[in-house]
Design an enzyme around this catalytic site. Structure first.
Site, PDB file in Angstrom:
ATOM      1  N   PHE A 126       8.059  32.658 -32.410  1.00 24.81           N
ATOM      2  CA  PHE A 126       7.256  33.203 -33.504  1.00 24.81           C
ATOM      3  C   PHE A 126       8.209  33.285 -34.691  1.00 24.81           C
ATOM      4  CE2 PHE A 126       5.316  36.590 -36.032  1.00 24.81           C
ATOM      5  CZ  PHE A 126       4.033  36.098 -36.128  1.00 24.81           C
ATOM      6  N   LYS A 221      -0.792  44.337 -29.097  1.00 22.30           N
ATOM      7  CA  LYS A 221      -1.490  43.264 -28.410  1.00 22.30           C
ATOM      8  C   LYS A 221      -2.008  43.801 -27.073  1.00 22.30           C
ATOM      9  CE  LYS A 221       1.626  39.906 -30.598  1.00 22.30           C
ATOM     10  NZ  LYS A 221       0.720  39.367 -31.627  1.00 22.30           N
ATOM     11  N   ARG A 369      -6.606  29.399 -29.873  1.00 22.94           N
ATOM     12  CA  ARG A 369      -5.894  30.278 -28.961  1.00 22.94           C
ATOM     13  C   ARG A 369      -6.856  31.324 -28.406  1.00 22.94           C
ATOM     14  NH1 ARG A 369      -0.767  34.014 -30.731  1.00 22.94           N
ATOM     15  NH2 ARG A 369      -2.495  35.261 -31.491  1.00 22.94           N
TER      16      ARG A 369
END
Lengths: 395, 395
Positions: A126, A221, A369
């Site tokens: 990332f 998340k 995704r």
């Protein structure tokens, strides 16, 4: 109802985690973006309201002691610890992931001996990890070397100071081999730093078991802490006395209220703290972590693999073969908790999926995704998502 | 009722800011700790509830666009800007004060030319600034030189890279001469960094007018943003293109969603951003800033001086002269918005004050600190606080 839709019903009926879904606020949408922002746990709004109205509004400054604000970073760290396989006293919560990557990498370089001046970093990481690694390298006089995780063992050497790796690749969903890579880094005398953003709360991490040195992760998340909830830093117990943070704020002082002009680091994980913790976000996270009560990570992992297997099967059955290609590894030991599909017009396709109630996300330039959060995503969701995807792609 | 109590009533009746108190949740306590944690604005709980229940719970990931989450750091920065005398586009909100001091100081050193390798720092600063300054100096190869703010002009020279000063001393409440010190730093070719924690929201700062280069501040004191609400960073417009942050997270990238491996800084104040902003704390702050609607900082300053003058007069009248000594300057141009009294048994005295409904705070080893927030503290509060202090000290 199709054979697969029936099978999904049966799988949901047999799912031991199915009841956990009731701990969240959800609607008719198939939410496959929990790997970007986890859903709201149902009891969180009430807890946040108490923090705002009573703790801040009524107790005000007294809450630093009486409501446990001051000790929240280490207390919540201890709550996250079992989810990533860490004993207590090694994790503190606070700051963003980027800031924690910075603390970890500079700290890692300082933990290594003279002559070690190279930092290895996952080239497909990332982006923020790479940017911050570059800054850490620049400030510590190191060279930064981006490479594929699989190339790390061959690249390790007497010059290697630190190695920053992602446990799960944010784009492809590939799960990297944390135990063997960590062992290789250690054998080379370097310090390992793992980014757990896409694995914590989705699969067992085993930080202590595998001898990871330092780790960071976000909490919004799979840990459902809320938008921008604070990240965390893990410092293995044996390294804590030598951990020398580049951000030695007053919260990490051995005697923070002594107001001394000279810095003396607190013992243990506390030295990962920096400034005043953002209490509202932090206590929302603390409340959110209660959805994990009685939920073993191993069960989450088993369901995650079953869900992604089933979703892949449905995609294969429903979607035109020439329109999407799976870039997430099929092998379980190489798969995180998401499925990434390469698709030429991914941006447009994701817009249409969202219009039809299937929320995943688009990763530039051509990736669809789909994140599977086993705490609240079921097999019927997976079947429906694949079915709608097939319809969108076929239309 | 005493003559002073009557005068307090009259002063409150004439106070043009008296009505602002109704914008806060308050009780019978005299709250003189707003310079540590500001009181709760009455409309904030409802706004936070909307952020949690609707924006996070219902819109989920869509809120990054639809609820304006992504642009919150610069939008809230622009809301703070007029309170510190800055035009729009120069402030971003995010991270703790300590982290922002780090960005500012490393950035400051990088803005100066070759051969400048000394950082001057206020020796009596709030400790975290000194600790972080030491870290910034170490990482940039500079020497750190602590000194009294008054010694700065004589200490400036060709080696000076950056100067970190507090606008108001957290312990004594002394207001330093920002215009003349800033001018001296600039004349020496160095970069000024001001910490506004104890001045923003209490008095006019005039960042643009006085040519300040960089500034940081917290938002949970006079700005009432809530416990640990995010801090801010000001980068003067002319310096933005050269500002080179040591924390170049993905949020400060020119194209954050391009997910590029190479870093390219965003234009303007945005390059002070780092990682994902903590939305709950940040939007609570945004709501809290609405209490400033229609409130000029000049009126706040005038009331602050009148309040602290009156409090000092009452303390002189009510407290045994040998028990406390004021360490806050009497001259208006040297006074912030607090009164600090030296008292041998300050810790014990503050406990007893709090038991009797007068909340200030104790600063190690011997300071009683009383913060006056003109938005919600009145003259009767000041009189009562001094009266109770006199009783406690005399008993």
């Amino acid at each position: 109802m199709s054979e697969r839709a029936l099978r999904a019903q049966k799988l949901d009926a047999e799912d031991e985690l199915a009841g956990v879904r009731d701990r969240f606020v959800l609607d008719e949408v198939v939410y496959l973006d929990g790997n970007s922002l986890g859903a709201l746990p149902a009891h969180v709004p009430g807890r946040v309201e108490d923090v705002v109205r009573r703790q801040w509004g009524e107790l005000r400054i007294r809450s630093w002691d009486e409501s446990g604000w001051w000790t929240a970073p280490e207390r919540i760290g201890d709550r996250i610890a079992p989810l990533v396989g860490a004993a207590a006293g090694q994790i503190v919560v606070g700051d963003s992931t980027s800031v924690n990557v910075f603390k970890a990498l500079v700290g890692a370089v300082r933990l290594t001996g003279e002559g070690r001046d190279e930092i290895l970093v996952d080239a497909t990481t990332f982006p923020t990890d790479g940017y911050i690694a570059e800054s850490a390298a620049r400030l510590t006089g190191c060279t930064l070397r981006p490479l594929a995780p699989a190339e790390v063992p061959a690249a390790l050497g007497a010059r290697t100071a630190a190695v920053l790796l992602n446990h799960v690749d944010y784009r492809t969903g590939r799960l990297h081999d944390l135990p063997s890579l960590t062992a290789a880094v250690r054998a080379a005398g370097a310090v390992s730093v793992w980014d757990l953003c896409h694995s914590a709360g989705a699969l067992p991490v085993g930080l202590d078991e595998h001898g990871v040195d330092l780790a960071v992760g976000c909490t919004y998340k799979y840990l459902n802490g809320g938008p921008g909830s604070p990240a965390y830093l893990y410092v293995r117990r044996e390294l804590q006395d030598g951990f020398d943070s580049p951000l030695p704020g007053w919260n990490s002082h051995a005697e923070p209220f002594g107001m001394r002009s000279g810095y003396e680091a607190a013992p243990g994980a506390l030295r990962g703290r920096v400034g005043t913790p953002d209490i509202l976000s932090m206590l929302a996270l603390e409340a959110a972590l209660e959805v994990w009560d009685g939920v073993p990570v191993t069960a989450v992992r088993a369901k995650s693999l079953a869900l992604t297997d089933f979703f892949l099967e449905c995609v294969e059955a429903y979607a035109p073969a020439d329109r999407v290609r799976c870039v997430t590894p099929v092998a379980h030991e190489e798969r995180g908790s998401q499925i990434a599909l390469r698709c030429a017009d991914a941006g447009d396709v994701m817009k249409r999926l969202i219009e039809r109630g299937v929320v995943g996300d688009f990763r530039h330039p051509d990736v669809l995704r789909f994140g599977f959060t086993p705490l609240y995503v079921g097999f019927a969701d997976a079947e429906r998502a694949a079915r709608v995807l097939g319809e969108v792609l076929g239309s």
